[in-house]
Design a protein around this motif. Structure first.
Motif, PDB file in Angstrom:
ATOM      1  N   PRO A  18       0.807  -1.225   0.000  1.00 37.35           N
ATOM      2  CA  PRO A  18       0.000   0.000   0.000  1.00 37.35           C
ATOM      3  C   PRO A  18       0.841   1.278   0.000  1.00 37.35           C
ATOM      4  O   PRO A  18       0.419   2.297  -0.535  1.00 37.35           O
ATOM      5  CB  PRO A  18      -0.825  -0.126   1.285  1.00 37.35           C
ATOM      6  CG  PRO A  18      -0.959  -1.587   1.492  1.00 37.35           C
ATOM      7  CD  PRO A  18       0.363  -2.158   1.055  1.00 37.35           C
ATOM      8  N   PHE A  19       2.047   1.214   0.596  1.00 41.33           N
ATOM      9  CA  PHE A  19       2.934   2.389   0.587  1.00 41.33           C
ATOM     10  C   PHE A  19       3.269   2.774  -0.846  1.00 41.33           C
ATOM     11  O   PHE A  19       3.235   3.961  -1.216  1.00 41.33           O
ATOM     12  CB  PHE A  19       4.210   2.090   1.371  1.00 41.33           C
ATOM     13  CG  PHE A  19       5.286   3.132   1.188  1.00 41.33           C
ATOM     14  CD1 PHE A  19       5.289   4.278   1.959  1.00 41.33           C
ATOM     15  CD2 PHE A  19       6.282   2.961   0.223  1.00 41.33           C
ATOM     16  CE1 PHE A  19       6.270   5.248   1.783  1.00 41.33           C
ATOM     17  CE2 PHE A  19       7.270   3.924   0.050  1.00 41.33           C
ATOM     18  CZ  PHE A  19       7.258   5.064   0.830  1.00 41.33           C
ATOM     19  N   TYR A  20       3.621   1.793  -1.669  1.00 43.42           N
ATOM     20  CA  TYR A  20       3.961   2.085  -3.059  1.00 43.42           C
ATOM     21  C   TYR A  20       2.731   2.588  -3.817  1.00 43.42           C
ATOM     22  O   TYR A  20       2.861   3.419  -4.728  1.00 43.42           O
ATOM     23  CB  TYR A  20       4.531   0.833  -3.727  1.00 43.42           C
ATOM     24  CG  TYR A  20       5.835   0.377  -3.121  1.00 43.42           C
ATOM     25  CD1 TYR A  20       7.014   1.068  -3.363  1.00 43.42           C
ATOM     26  CD2 TYR A  20       5.888  -0.738  -2.294  1.00 43.42           C
ATOM     27  CE1 TYR A  20       8.214   0.654  -2.799  1.00 43.42           C
ATOM     28  CE2 TYR A  20       7.088  -1.159  -1.723  1.00 43.42           C
ATOM     29  CZ  TYR A  20       8.241  -0.451  -1.970  1.00 43.42           C
ATOM     30  OH  TYR A  20       9.421  -0.849  -1.408  1.00 43.42           O
ATOM     31  N   LYS A  21       1.582   2.112  -3.445  1.00 42.27           N
ATOM     32  CA  LYS A  21       0.342   2.581  -4.067  1.00 42.27           C
ATOM     33  C   LYS A  21       0.122   4.057  -3.744  1.00 42.27           C
ATOM     34  O   LYS A  21      -0.244   4.853  -4.610  1.00 42.27           O
ATOM     35  CB  LYS A  21      -0.831   1.736  -3.544  1.00 42.27           C
ATOM     36  CG  LYS A  21      -2.060   1.754  -4.441  1.00 42.27           C
ATOM     37  CD  LYS A  21      -3.062   0.721  -3.955  1.00 42.27           C
ATOM     38  CE  LYS A  21      -4.246   0.642  -4.907  1.00 42.27           C
ATOM     39  NZ  LYS A  21      -5.253  -0.352  -4.451  1.00 42.27           N
ATOM     40  N   GLN A  22       0.368   4.414  -2.485  1.00 42.95           N
ATOM     41  CA  GLN A  22       0.242   5.813  -2.078  1.00 42.95           C
ATOM     42  C   GLN A  22       1.286   6.683  -2.774  1.00 42.95           C
ATOM     43  O   GLN A  22       1.009   7.823  -3.140  1.00 42.95           O
ATOM     44  CB  GLN A  22       0.392   5.929  -0.564  1.00 42.95           C
ATOM     45  CG  GLN A  22      -0.785   5.349   0.212  1.00 42.95           C
ATOM     46  CD  GLN A  22      -0.512   5.324   1.714  1.00 42.95           C
ATOM     47  OE1 GLN A  22       0.344   4.599   2.186  1.00 42.95           O
ATOM     48  NE2 GLN A  22      -1.242   6.145   2.450  1.00 42.95           N
ATOM     49  N   LEU A  23       2.482   6.145  -2.948  1.00 43.04           N
ATOM     50  CA  LEU A  23       3.546   6.899  -3.609  1.00 43.04           C
ATOM     51  C   LEU A  23       3.163   7.223  -5.048  1.00 43.04           C
ATOM     52  O   LEU A  23       3.575   8.244  -5.593  1.00 43.04           O
ATOM     53  CB  LEU A  23       4.842   6.086  -3.574  1.00 43.04           C
ATOM     54  CG  LEU A  23       6.161   6.842  -3.797  1.00 43.04           C
ATOM     55  CD1 LEU A  23       6.340   7.949  -2.765  1.00 43.04           C
ATOM     56  CD2 LEU A  23       7.338   5.886  -3.737  1.00 43.04           C
TER      57      LEU A  23
END
Length: 218
Positions: A18-23
Motif C-alpha cells: 500500500p505504501f507504493y500505491k500511495q507513492l
C-alpha cells in the motif's frame, strides 16, 4: 529513494505494498488492509456485508493508542457526534482505511512523496502499478545463483579452476541472507535488477560481478 531509482540502484526499504500505491498517488482500498492488519480488515468487511442497524454503536471517530495514551481521531468534521448507519457505513469504512494507512505520518509521507517526485516525476510512473514500483525501487529479493554464475567475469582463472568451484560451493551453502550480504559487499546492493545480474550496477564503473579475481583469493 529517488536518487536510487535515478541511478538504477536498488534499496531494501521493507515498505508495504500500500505504501507504493500511495507513492503513485492511487487511492487505498479495503483489500489493501488485508495483509497489513487482517483483524481490522475482517471487522470492516463484516460491517459492509451485514446490516448494522441496532447492532453497532459506532461514530465517525476512532480511538487509537499513541505513546501509551488513548487518543480519539475524527474521521470527518464533527465525527464524534455522527453515528455510523446502514446508509453511511461505506463512507465510514473508506475514511477508516485511509486514516489507518496515514495515521500519524501524513506530513512525513507527503514530504517523502514530494522529494521523490522532484527526481522521478509522477507522469513517468503512471504506466506502473504498485507491485511494479516495488520492483523498480527494491529490485528482486531472491538471488538466482545460476544467473549470478552466468554473468560473472573471471580473471586469472577458468570456470573449472579449483578456487572457482570452491567459491560457488561456498555460495551455494549460504542462506539467502548471507548471499545478499556477499552481493552487498561486492556491489553495494543486496537487490538484483528486474533484468537480472547482467543489468546489475556496481559501486564503480567496473563490471559489477567481477568477483572471482586473482586478488580475491589472497
Amino acid at each position: 529513494m529517488g536518487l536510487a531509482v535515478f541511478h538504477s540502484h536498488y534499496i531494501n526499504g521493507g515498505f508495504t505494498l500500500p505504501f507504493y500505491k500511495q507513492l503513485l498517488g492511487k487511492p487505498i482500498m479495503l483489500q489493501d488492509l488485508e495483509t497489513t492488519d487482517p483483524e481490522l480488515h475482517k471487522s470492516l468487511v463484516w460491517i459492509l456485508e451485514n446490516d448494522i442497524s441496532s447492532v453497532l454503536d459506532h461514530t465517525f471517530c476512532v480511538e487509537h493508542s499513541a505513546f501509551g495514551k488513548f487518543l480519539q481521531h475524527e474521521l470527518k468534521p464533527n465525527g464524534q457526534n455522527l453515528p455510523v448507519t446502514e446508509d453511511n457505513k461505506k463512507e465510514y469504512v473508506k475514511l477508516y482505511v485511509t486514516w489507518r494507512f496515514m495515521r500519524g505520518i501524513e506530513a512525513q509521507f507527503l514530504a517523502l512523496q514530494k522529494g521523490f517526485s522532484q527526481l522521478i516525476p509522477q507522469h513517468l510512473l503512471k504506466p506502473f502499478d504498485h507491485k511494479e514500483l516495488e520492483l523498480i525501487i527494491g529490485g528482486l529479493g531472491k538471488i538466482d545463483l545460476a544467473d549470478w554464475k552466468s554473468n560473472t567475469r573471471l580473471k586469472h582463472c577458468a570456470v573449472d579452476s579449483n578456487v572457482v568451484c570452491w567459491f560457488w560451493e561456498a555460495v551455494e551453502s549460504f542462506t539467502e541472507e548471507r548471499r545478499g550480504r556477499l552481493l552487498q559487499f561486492v556491489t553495494g546492493s543486496t537487490r538484483v535488477p528486474l533484468q537480472g545480474f547482467k543489468a546489475l550496477q556496481g559501486g564503480s564503473h567496473a563490471h559489477p560481478t567481477s568477483i572471482l579475481t586473482k586478488n580475491s583469493y589472497n
